[in-house]
Design an enzyme around this catalytic site. Structure first.
Site, PDB file in Angstrom:
ATOM      1  N   SER A 450       0.791  -1.228   0.000  1.00  0.00           N
ATOM      2  CA  SER A 450       0.000   0.000   0.000  1.00  0.00           C
ATOM      3  C   SER A 450       0.823   1.278   0.000  1.00  0.00           C
ATOM      4  CB  SER A 450      -0.953  -0.001   1.191  1.00  0.00           C
ATOM      5  OG  SER A 450      -0.241  -0.196   2.376  1.00  0.00           O
ATOM      6  N   HIS A 478      -5.557  -3.087  -2.817  1.00  0.00           N
ATOM      7  CA  HIS A 478      -5.174  -2.132  -3.865  1.00  0.00           C
ATOM      8  C   HIS A 478      -5.060  -2.757  -5.246  1.00  0.00           C
ATOM      9  CE1 HIS A 478      -4.445   0.954  -0.852  1.00  0.00           C
ATOM     10  NE2 HIS A 478      -3.970  -0.033  -0.117  1.00  0.00           N
ATOM     11  N   LYS A 510     -11.879   0.836  -2.088  1.00  0.00           N
ATOM     12  CA  LYS A 510     -10.858   1.473  -2.927  1.00  0.00           C
ATOM     13  C   LYS A 510     -11.382   1.569  -4.372  1.00  0.00           C
ATOM     14  CE  LYS A 510      -7.444   0.662   0.558  1.00  0.00           C
ATOM     15  NZ  LYS A 510      -8.299   0.750   1.676  1.00  0.00           N
TER      16      LYS A 510
HETATM   17  N1  PMP Z   1      -5.520  -3.641   3.601  1.00  0.00           N
HETATM   18  C1  PMP Z   1      -4.756  -2.747   2.967  1.00  0.00           C
HETATM   19  C2  PMP Z   1      -3.552  -3.228   2.212  1.00  0.00           C
HETATM   20  C3  PMP Z   1      -5.083  -1.384   3.009  1.00  0.00           C
HETATM   21  O1  PMP Z   1      -4.310  -0.496   2.391  1.00  0.00           O
HETATM   22  C4  PMP Z   1      -6.233  -0.973   3.724  1.00  0.00           C
HETATM   23  C5  PMP Z   1      -6.672   0.480   3.810  1.00  0.00           C
HETATM   24  N2  PMP Z   1      -5.775   1.427   3.552  1.00  0.00           N
HETATM   25  C6  PMP Z   1      -6.992  -1.945   4.366  1.00  0.00           C
HETATM   26  C7  PMP Z   1      -6.619  -3.267   4.278  1.00  0.00           C
HETATM   27  C8  PMP Z   1      -8.199  -1.558   5.168  1.00  0.00           C
HETATM   28  O2  PMP Z   1      -9.256  -1.257   4.329  1.00  0.00           O
HETATM   29  P1  PMP Z   1     -10.427  -0.253   4.739  1.00  0.00           P
HETATM   30  O3  PMP Z   1      -9.885   1.111   4.582  1.00  0.00           O
HETATM   31  O4  PMP Z   1     -11.500  -0.560   3.784  1.00  0.00           O
HETATM   32  O5  PMP Z   1     -10.803  -0.556   6.143  1.00  0.00           O
END
Ligand code: PMP
Length: 666
Positions: A450, A478, A510
């Site tokens: 991420s 992502h 996302k």
């Molecule tokens: N996994 C990854 C790799 C993320 O980047 C994120 C959010 N940035 C999440 C899980 C969590 O997702 P959410 O924002 O929908 O709670």
């Protein structure tokens, strides 16, 4: 003899330290045991261990007899203030307990001790951030016994004995900085080592050591030299007997606690504010440029947003396909809101399971080519709930060192042994698996990382997991809607040429432009999660409106493969534009990190870009490592070439302005 010192830290934060003075035969076993202690400490998992072994000449060692120990039982910490007051006045000090306690409050996060002039209460330590570190000491071990176990009590007596015998030192006051440990001590050569069972309120983080120095006896430099350098071995240090035996030792009258009116008033003024740690922590974050503030967006989320009346080009959103404000999604969501209303009224297993929730899971299962899907309320929760449902104390989890925080938290919650492997390094993964040879285990990785935007080597990952009988799990937060010719994710990107990972986790927040998270797997696993995943069972399900947004967005994604091609083209354009301007930018995914390094500079750049009309987020520790701060640009399918080239130009200008010191300090 040899001095062995070990310091362990995680992301530069101290987690464990210890030292011993041992004969040559003790070097290997003691060093090994100290490393073991540093590696597996309750405070964290060390990523750096410093081991220092030095020869100590016998003639340089000073042997001291342990201070005699007495324990005084007090009903509560208020009584201890009276004892400290008497201790100070017996030493001839003029300061009050109130002033001493205030000093503890101001310096509780300092690792070393404070050196305080007992008359003027002036602080004498040359480096106020570091304090005075007392080292080169151990207790004498008889009969060749070599132990590396931590005994806080015996280590404290060794230290107190060394300090009490230091030139210029007349006494010491010590309160633990552990919020759950309230026993502390005062000591001096005359009074010995006096344990006081309650020296602070339970839960208070305030504590530390104050060495009381009396001027006129010797130079401060001599005192510090002794504390930091003199080699000392303390004789006759015995483990604590029962609390009761020790209390029986109380002898001198001055120890008896007498609560006076004066003490009561000190307590009133001194009771530590139980929220003071919050202020301290916030000011630390601000000082280190790690404090977080949020911006308020006053418009719909699309490639342009409005903040404080200003229109900004959004280059930071995870809505890579720009579906949040798609008119087709909006129209469908409005229609569902009119018929289903706003909320879901209960958890999925009680009253919160609508036909829309079921339809979404079926659609996702088809989209991800797997037997079944379970939907959660956010993307964060499935990582927590799934990992903790699939792994327990008896398991080993192999986790990429750059995995997302939700994976890290899921690993912690599971109580499994967690083994980090080098980022996207499949050889290291295999090496680690062989090393631990787990009976039950799981390997987990982001599909697209991420904060770096790089892609997991999926075929090797799955193959290794299969070979060693581990459950394989990937996080497609992502990559869904980004990777693969038609946006189906990382498996499609690799041409479906390896086996499907056992668990594919993804988010709806996302590319899908809605909210929620999901897990895809074989039907048996999904059934198990519906029964065991606490984050699913004990939380009200998503609103039908949110579910409808995901359903419509997925339908659009299935029917418009052109948007994935547009996104890919935009990623190429943006990276090329940055490279043309001299900025290293490479990414096959919508995440384009622009490394800045310094936290303060990254923040300055974010604000400068904001002023120039661009919304790009600075990412800092702890999301990324210290001094790895970056701008995390995120490309959308709807950006035009002109917008992306314009943004690249402004980013480069901001970069050189900050480099040349033209950015305003924040
Ligand atoms: N996994 C990854 C790799 C993320 O980047 C994120 C959010 N940035 C999440 C899980 C969590 O997702 P959410 O924002 O929908 O709670």
């Amino acid at each position: 003899m040899y001095s062995i010192k070990m310091r362990a830290s995680e992301r530069e934060n101290h987690i464990s330290g210890a030292e011993k003075i041992v004969p040559e035969s003790g070097i290997v076993p003691v060093a090994g045991a100290l490393i073991e202690r540093g590696m597996h400490h309750a405070k964290g998992e060390a990523d750096f261990i410093n081991l220092k072994i030095e020869k100590v000449r016998e003639e340089d060692i000073r042997y001291l007899d342990s201070l005699p120990v007495t324990t005084i039982e007090v009903a509560d910490y208020r009584e201890s203030y009276e004892i400290i007051a008497r201790f100070l006045s017996d030493l001839g000090g003029k300061g009050s307990v109130k002033e001493i306690m205030e000093l503890f409050r101001q310096t509780w996060s300092m690792r070393g001790a404070m050196l305080l002039d007992v008359d003027s209460l002036k602080r004498l330590e040359p480096d106020r951030e570091r304090g005075i570190r007392v080292t080169y000491m151990d207790r004498e071990r008889t009969g060749g016994q070599i132990s590396s176990e931590k005994d806080h009590y015996m280590e404290a007596i060794v230290l107190a004995t060394k300090v009490a015998n230091a030139p210029g030192i007349v006494g010491e006051i010590c309160i633990s900085d552990d919020p759950d440990y309230v026993t502390g001590y005062v000591c001096s050569r005359e009074k010995g080592y006096v344990r006081i069972t309650r020296m602070k309120e339970m839960g208070s983080p305030f504590g530390g050591r104050i060495f009381l120095y009396s001027s006129g006896q010797c130079d401060v430099a001599e005192t510090i030299e002794y504390l930091e350098k003199q080699r000392v071995i303390v004789r006759n240090v015995f483990p604590i007997q029962s609390e009761k035996d020790a209390v029986g030792n109380v002898s001198s009258g001055w120890l008896q606690p007498v609560i006076s009116e004066n003490a009561a008033s000190i307590v009133q003024q001194q009771t530590p504010d139980r929220f003071a740690f919050i202020e301290e922590e916030l000011s630390r974050l601000k000082k280190q440029h790690l404090y977080r503030k949020q911006k308020t967006i006053c418009s719909g989320q699309s490639k342009y947003v409005e903040v404080d009346g200003k229109r900004l080009l959004m280059l930071a959103s995870n809505s890579y396909l720009d579906l949040i404000s798609d008119p087709r999604v909006k129209a469908y969501v409005s229609q569902i809101a009119l018929s289903y209303g706003a909320g879901s009224g209960g958890s999925r297993l009680t009253t919160g399971n609508t036909d829309l929730h079921v339809a979404l899971e079926e659609k996702l299962a088809a989209y991800k080519k797997c037997e079944a899907v379970i939907v959660f309320n956010t993307g964060y929760v499935p990582n927590l709930a799934t990992i903790s449902a699939l792994a327990g104390e008896e398991s080993v989890i192999f986790s990429d060192e750059l995995n997302h925080a939700s994976i890290i938290d899921g690993c912690r919650l599971s109580r499994a042994k967690v083994v980090k492997y080098k980022h996207n390094d499949m050889e290291d993964l295999e090496r680690r698996i062989r090393e631990y040879a787990p009976h039950r285990g799981l390997a987990v990785s982001d599909a697209i990382f991420s904060m770096d935007g790089d892609i997991l080597q999926l075929p090797e990952f799955v193959e290794i997991c299969r070979r060693y009988q581990l459950i394989s799990m990937i996080d497609e937060a992502h990559s869904t809607g980004v990777l693969g010719e038609t946006g189906h994710g990382i498996w499609e990107q690799y041409g479906y040429r390896c086996a499907r990972p056992d668990i594919i986790m993804g988010t709806l927040s996302k590319s899908v432009g809605s909210e929620g998270g999901f897990v895809c797997a074989d039907a048996g696993i999904i059934d198990y999660l519906r029964n065991k995943a606490r984050g699913y069972i004990f939380s009200t399900s998503l609103s039908p409106v949110t579910v409808a947004a995901s359903l419509k967005a997925l339908e659009i994604m299935e029917n418009d493969a052109g948007m994935f091609a547009r996104l890919r083209e935009n990623i190429r354009t943006f990276c090329a534009a940055l490279q043309e301007c001299g900025i290293h930018a490479e990414s096959e995914t919508a995440i384009v990190p622009i490394l800045v390094g310094d936290e303060k500079k990254a923040l300055q750049m974010q604000e400068k870009l904001f002023d120039a009309g661009y919304y790009i987020s600075a990412i800092r520790y702890p999301t990324v490592a210290h001094n790895q701060a970056r701008l995390r640009a995120a490309v959308m399918a709807s950006h035009t070439e002109e917008e992306l080239r314009g943004a690249a130009k402004v980013i480069v200008e901001c970069f050189s302005d900050c480099e040349n010191g033209f950015c305003e300090a924040i």
